[in-house]
Scaffold this motif. Structure first.
Motif, mmCIF file in Angstrom:
data_model
loop_
_atom_site.group_PDB
_atom_site.id
_atom_site.type_symbol
_atom_site.label_atom_id
_atom_site.label_comp_id
_atom_site.label_asym_id
_atom_site.label_seq_id
_atom_site.Cartn_x
_atom_site.Cartn_y
_atom_site.Cartn_z
ATOM 1 N N VAL A 267 -1.909 0.607 5.109
ATOM 2 C CA VAL A 267 -0.613 -0.069 5.063
ATOM 3 C C VAL A 267 -0.256 -0.305 3.598
ATOM 4 C CG1 VAL A 267 -0.812 -1.204 7.314
ATOM 5 C CG2 VAL A 267 -1.691 -2.351 5.269
ATOM 6 N N PRO A 268 1.027 -0.429 3.288
ATOM 7 C CA PRO A 268 1.401 -0.737 1.907
ATOM 8 C C PRO A 268 1.083 -2.193 1.574
ATOM 9 C CG PRO A 268 3.349 -0.658 3.317
ATOM 10 C CD PRO A 268 2.192 -0.227 4.162
ATOM 11 N N GLY A 269 0.986 -2.471 0.290
ATOM 12 C CA GLY A 269 0.816 -3.850 -0.146
ATOM 13 C C GLY A 269 -0.598 -4.373 -0.162
ATOM 14 N N GLU A 270 -1.593 -3.501 -0.067
ATOM 15 C CA GLU A 270 -2.987 -3.957 -0.093
ATOM 16 C C GLU A 270 -3.335 -4.521 -1.468
ATOM 17 O OE1 GLU A 270 -5.277 0.152 -1.313
ATOM 18 O OE2 GLU A 270 -4.898 -0.212 0.805
ATOM 19 N N LYS A 271 -4.324 -5.406 -1.514
ATOM 20 C CA LYS A 271 -4.772 -6.025 -2.755
ATOM 21 C C LYS A 271 -6.248 -5.676 -2.976
ATOM 22 C CE LYS A 271 -0.813 -8.210 -3.241
ATOM 23 N NZ LYS A 271 0.162 -7.836 -4.293
ATOM 24 N N ALA A 272 -6.496 -4.515 -3.550
ATOM 25 C CA ALA A 272 -7.867 -4.070 -3.807
ATOM 26 C C ALA A 272 -8.279 -4.462 -5.224
ATOM 27 C CB ALA A 272 -7.968 -2.560 -3.629
ATOM 28 N N PRO A 273 -9.489 -4.989 -5.385
ATOM 29 C CA PRO A 273 -9.980 -5.376 -6.721
ATOM 30 C C PRO A 273 -10.489 -4.161 -7.485
ATOM 31 C CG PRO A 273 -11.644 -5.862 -5.082
ATOM 32 C CD PRO A 273 -10.459 -5.315 -4.326
#
Length: 359
Positions: A267-273
């Motif tokens: 999905v769009p908008g993921e927050k991966a470090p």
């Protein structure tokens, strides 16, 4: 002794080292057919010393492409175009692998350098998915697959597997990551079905597991089957490592030989470090808790970093993507840096420092 440059065997196939070229889309095929670009791109990585080279996401059907420029393997003509590329890789010591893929709801797009969004020039095709949910605003809404549609796609993967073997590939990888069709079945963010192919983890895994068993049955017993997954979705309510550990136990039982551990992109908008080796911990967890070999991938660039991953038992192989785009000879340079024996071709050895005096 470098552990990264020790051979490793999967079923009847031995890699000369643990350095793997990750599948990287080139968007340079013509009607799905391999071109001179693929010969040079993949062939140079074989000369560069990699143990295994996995060709880019290769569509099992025209409708399975990400873009109209994707590599494909849905006809015998595709086999003939790929065969000389595979022969060249193998002649230079690399094992040739292929990633079989279906783009699902992320298909029918322009190439990245042409905009990367949905096709708007009349070339789009219908897209399948587990549920009729578009990837993003203004993207095409897929049609929810019924059992006949799933059976047809499974047969496409089986046919593609047989063609891959005919082309000479010795490793087949199934693409179940990055928001493409099989990942969208696995993720609760994209699979909202109410039937046996949705709901809890066993339901969401039902179709990918059925397909895995069918592909395994189509592969000769001595050839290994890899699976690339997105181990976590990086979004609340999505796949997490606990679910992926369980999934990988099931994939092992279904005949998989290695899990290629990537993450995200469903999905769009993921927050991966994002940072160096940010996905290695997932390969380590799956390896130790699922009992299946793993590959680590994601911002692995330094020979010492790659060596440590293998030496500490965090993964069995290391996959490099962008680092290999920047330098096709990364494996040979890494071997020299780690005190191992590089596999420079005879035509290049006069350029290697320790041999220069002999030329």
């Amino acid at each position: 002794m470098s552990q990264l440059f020790q051979p490793i065997t999967f079923r009847g196939v031995t890699l000369r080292n643990r350095v793997v070229v990750a599948p990287m889309c080139q968007y340079s095929a013509e009607d799905g057919l391999a071109t001179h670009w693929h010969m040079v791109h993949l062939g140079s990585r074989a000369i560069g010393g990699a143990g295994l080279i996995i060709a880019e996401a290769t569509a099992v059907s025209p409708e399975g492409r990400i873009t109209p420029d994707d590599l494909g393997i849905w006809s015998d003509a595709h086999v003939e175009a790929l065969r000389p590329v595979v022969q060249f890789m193998r002649a230079h010591g690399a094992v040739a692998g292929v990633q079989l893929a279906h783009a699902g709801r992320k298909g029918a797009r322009f190439r990245p350098w042409d905009g990367n969004g949905p096709l708007t020039d009349g070339r789009a095709w219908s897209l399948p998915g587990p549920s009729a949910i578009a990837f993003d605003t203004d993207w095409q809404t897929p049609e929810e697959l019924d059992s006949a549609g799933m059976q047809a796609i499974t047969q496409d993967f089986v046919n593609a597997t047989k063609r891959a073997v005919a082309a000479g590939f010795e490793v087949v990888e199934l693409h179940m990551a990055h928001g493409y069709l099989l990942h969208t079945f696995l993720s609760p963010l994209s699979n909202k079905r109410k039937d046996a192919y949705g709901g809890d983890l066993p339901g969401r895994a039902k179709f990918p597991l059925e397909l895995t068993r069918a592909v395994r049955a189509a592969l000769p017993d001595d050839l290994p089957l890899f699976i690339r997954i997105s181990a976590v979705d990086w979004v609340e309510g999505g796949l997490d490592i606990e679910q992926s550990v369980e999934l990988c136990r099931w994939f092992k039982e279904a005949g998989a030989d290695l899990i290629d551990c990537s993450t995200g992109a469903v999905v769009p908008g993921e927050k991966a470090p994002i940072g160096p080796g940010y996905q290695v911990s997932f390969a380590s967890a799956i390896r130790s808790q699922s009992g299946i070999p793993t590959g680590a991938v994601g911002l692995i660039t330094d020979p010492a970093q790659a060596e440590q991953i293998v030496a500490l038992g965090e993964a069995d192989v290391v996959l490099l993507a962008r680092a290999m785009l920047r330098d096709p000879y990364w494996p040979n340079r890494a071997a020299e840096a780690l005190g191992a024996e590089p596999s420079w071709p005879i035509q290049y050895k006069r350029a290697v420092a320790k041999r220069r005096s002999a030329w």
